[in-house]
Design an enzyme around this catalytic site. Structure first.
Site, short mmCIF file in Angstrom:
data_model
loop_
_atom_site.label_atom_id
_atom_site.label_comp_id
_atom_site.label_asym_id
_atom_site.label_seq_id
_atom_site.Cartn_x
_atom_site.Cartn_y
_atom_site.Cartn_z
N ALA A 12 0.82 -1.20 0.00
CA ALA A 12 0.00 0.00 0.00
C ALA A 12 0.86 1.25 0.00
CB ALA A 12 -0.92 0.00 1.20
N GLU A 13 2.00 1.20 0.64
CA GLU A 13 2.74 2.44 0.70
C GLU A 13 4.20 2.29 0.31
OE1 GLU A 13 3.26 4.14 4.42
OE2 GLU A 13 3.41 2.27 5.52
N ARG A 17 7.25 -0.02 -2.23
CA ARG A 17 7.61 -1.10 -3.13
C ARG A 17 8.63 -1.95 -2.40
NH1 ARG A 17 6.56 2.67 -7.71
NH2 ARG A 17 8.42 3.85 -7.17
N VAL A 18 8.46 -3.25 -2.51
CA VAL A 18 9.34 -4.16 -1.80
C VAL A 18 10.19 -4.92 -2.81
CG1 VAL A 18 9.41 -6.17 -0.27
CG2 VAL A 18 7.73 -4.36 0.14
N ASP A 45 -0.61 -1.24 12.47
CA ASP A 45 -1.15 -1.86 11.26
C ASP A 45 -1.13 -3.38 11.42
OD1 ASP A 45 -2.13 -2.30 8.71
OD2 ASP A 45 -0.26 -1.80 7.69
#
Ligand SMILES: Nc1ncnc2c1ncn2[C@@H]1O[C@H](COP(=O)(O)OP(=O)(O)OP(=O)(O)O)[C@@H](O)[C@H]1O
Ligand SMILES: [Mg+2]
Lengths: 335, 274
Positions: free
Chosen positions: B47-48, B50-51, B181
């Site tokens: 969601a927030e 890039r991996v 979260d």
């Protein structure tokens, strides 16, 4: 062919709509508008609805060109919403159902928004952002329920906007949210406000109390304009909404977003959501004020789906309820 | 990672394209990948962030890049991106110091908002694990209960996992770390090399903060409860197990669980108009 008439009056709008197999035949509506600085009270709202409901019913039938005999089912909002207005509308729905000899159907208001959005936009299985005066939820469908992945842990986003409008005396005509949107277009200075996201949940009470406290001071000292405040409030709360929607999408692996509910017709919110979708290669679905804002057709549409899947509400079960969660309803019309 | 990449990494101000360019150049697009990540494998767009998967000094590494979000106002975007990168690193370190499993932080680049984390090998998310266990359990039912024993084993295994989650969260809250979260996507289940048992690793601390207030801990659990039950249908009993193990493991659980009840009630009592 199945024709369903829907009665909606859970808040300050009263609407009656007729749907025939996915086609909106009519959808007239009236809004109870209060003076600037004032919210709508349940008993006054109910009085407003009582005064106009028969006129609206007549319009709905005339515009659709139908007689009562052509109607197959009478749907009404069972909840959630304000008690007195809900009762008023349910009473009329019950009465006409008996007069016409038609089955009744009590509909969850939130499900009405979702099904109307799906009908109009043809979104297949979207992540739904449902934003209105009383609700803020991020919803996705699985295993016969619309499941709530995220929601506000205190007040709804529309409630936050409406109450801010009252603080700086923005007009309620046609709606506080619409006027904030227009003023925000002329704002340019971004004032920092609290930003509270908790996973897929959000909180607006901190922002509201901050702005309630600070707004008039900032305005009288000339630190910023009312337009700047509208702009900053929108930028902040909408960023929070887009963020939790995106988080739910990433979590569910979804590539579609549908925005429903009254706040959903805000073009700036749609625009921000569109940018987010672009960046993820996802698709945005939204509707305009005719179907975003509470209306009768949405109750008719959800009623149509329920009726076709074999549901009816017996007279003795045709009560209303102020609290009725989206995920309480078993979705009998989807796989 | 090649030596070139490493140089780029260790001298970010010089090699970060945003800094190197003159002021009159067009602003960069948010899709631009930092130089040292070219060649790294993109694993996921969360969601927030890039991996990416790569190597850092010879070790398997996950790079989490918080790129700017074009939908939000620049001032807000910069504030959030910076704050979350800092918070993520800070809370991971605090957890690790207290013996709570979280990936080691290898390197942080605050200019490009990249965190280099130990890659948790042989792991899957708790979310995928529960989903696949539930799926194979329901298959068994369809096969006319041919395999009731297996189903029972799976149920016990999930209960054990729920207990593990409860324990680790209790420990985290006792350290006053609020995750912010909690979902089953943000917990990794790591299998031991010889496939003997598995341990739990917490990730994704971007929304975390430090607080001793029972209210904040209660909301943390509330967020998890909603994410858990909506993601995994029919797991109410399993989640109760989780809470039970939380309350047995935490010194301060009774105030937290009381707050959890309060927050739930607030949700149910909220009048919903419009
Ligand atoms: N250290 C790690 N080792 C192995 N896998 C990891 C690691 N960190 C992250 N991942 C994988 O990448 C995914 C996304 O990571 P993370 O949750 O930190 O990013 P995010 O952008 O915040 O994601 P989201 O917003 O979707 O929750 C994880 O669910 C996990 O599958
Ligand atoms: Mg994550």
């Amino acid at each position: 062919m199945t024709v369903v008439i829907g009665f909606e009056g859970s808040a300050n709008k009263i609407g009656i709509g007729i749907i025939r197999d996915g086609e909106v035949l009519s959808n007239p509506r009236r809004t109870y508008i209060t003076p600037p600085g004032q919210g709508f009270m349940p008993s006054d709202t109910a009085r407003h609805h009582r005064a106009v409901i028969l006129t609206v019913l007549k319009e709905a039938l005339e515009q659709a060109g139908l007689k009562p005999a052509d109607v197959d089912c009478v749907a009404y909002t069972k909840g959630p919403g304000m008690g007195a207005p809900l009762v008023t509308v349910a009473l009329v729905a019950r009465t006409v159902a008996q007069l016409w000899g038609k089955p009744l159907l009590g509909v969850n208001h939130c499900i009405g928004h979702i099904e109307m959005g799906r009908l109009i936009t043809k979104a297949n299985n979207p992540t739904v952002l449902y934003v209105s005066g009383g609700n803020t939820q991020v919803i996705a469908y699985s295993e016969r329920r619309y499941r709530i992945f995220g929601e506000t842990i205190d007040i709804a986003v529309g409630n936050c906007l409406d109450r801010f409008a009252r603080v700086i005396k923005i007009s309620n005509d046609p709606s506080p949210g619409y006027n904030i949107e227009q003023m925000a277009k002329k704002g340019s200075q971004y004032m920092e406000l609290p930003y509270t996201v908790k996973g897929m949940d959000v909180s607006f009470s901190g922002i509201l109390s901050y702005i309630e406290e600070a707004a008039n001071k900032m305005l009288s000292s000339g630190q910023c304009t009312a337009e700047d405040l509208c702009f900053s409030l929108q930028e902040t709360v909408f960023a929070m909404l887009v963020e939790i929607t995106e988080r739910a999408m990433a979590h569910c692996g979804s590539q579609e977003v549908l925005i429903v509910g009254g706040v959903g017709c805000n073009v700036r919110l749609q625009e921000m959501m569109g940018v987010m979708c672009d960046e993820r290669g996802a698709k945005l679905f939204a509707t305009d004020e005719r179907f975003c804002i509470d209306n009768g057709a949405m109750i008719a549409q959800a009623g149509w789906e329920m009726f076709r899947s074999g549901q009816v509400t017996e007279l003795e079960d045709s009560w209303i309820t102020q609290r009725y969660r989206t995920d309480e309803v078993e979705v009998t019309w989807r796989d | 990672m090649t030596p070139d990449h490493l140089v780029a990494l260790l001298c970010p101000p010089l090699h970060n394209p945003r800094r190197r360019r003159g002021g009159n150049m067009a602003p960069e697009k948010s899709a631009t990948v930092p130089q040292f990540l070219r060649g790294a494998e993109l694993v996921k767009q969360g969601a927030e962030a890039r991996v990416y998967r790569t190597q850092f000094l010879g070790r398997p590494t996950i790079v989490k890049e918080r790129f700017s979000k074009r939908y939000r106002h620049v001032a807000l975007d910069e504030k959030l991106t910076r704050r979350r990168t800092v918070q993520e690193v800070r809370s991971i370190l605090r957890c690790r110091r207290a013996g709570i499993p979280a990936p080691a932080v290898y390197f942080v680049d605050y200019t490009s908002h990249c965190i280099f984390l130990e890659e948790i090998l042989r792991s899957s998310t708790v979310r995928d694990h529960i989903a696949s266990t539930q799926q194979s359990a329901s298959c068994t039912v369809q096969e006319l209960d041919r395999d009731q024993d297996r189903e029972l084993v799976q149920e016990q295994e999930l209960e054990q996992l729920a207990q593990q989650v409860g324990q680790i969260l209790a420990k985290m809250h006792d350290e006053d770390v609020i995750h912010g979260d909690l979902t089953t996507s943000n917990m990794l289940l790591r299998r031991s090399p010889e496939d003997r048992g598995s341990d739990l690793v917490l990730i994704d601390f971007g929304l975390s903060y430090i607080s001793a207030l029972p209210e904040d801990k209660g909301v943390d659990l509330y967020v998890l409860e909603k994410a858990f039950l909506s993601t995994h249908p029919h797991t109410e009993a399993l989640f109760q197990k989780l809470l039970k193990s939380y309350s047995a493991s935490s010194k301060k659980s009774s105030a937290v669980l009381k707050k959890l009840d309060e927050v739930r009630l607030r949700g149910r009592k909220r009048s919903m108009v419009g």
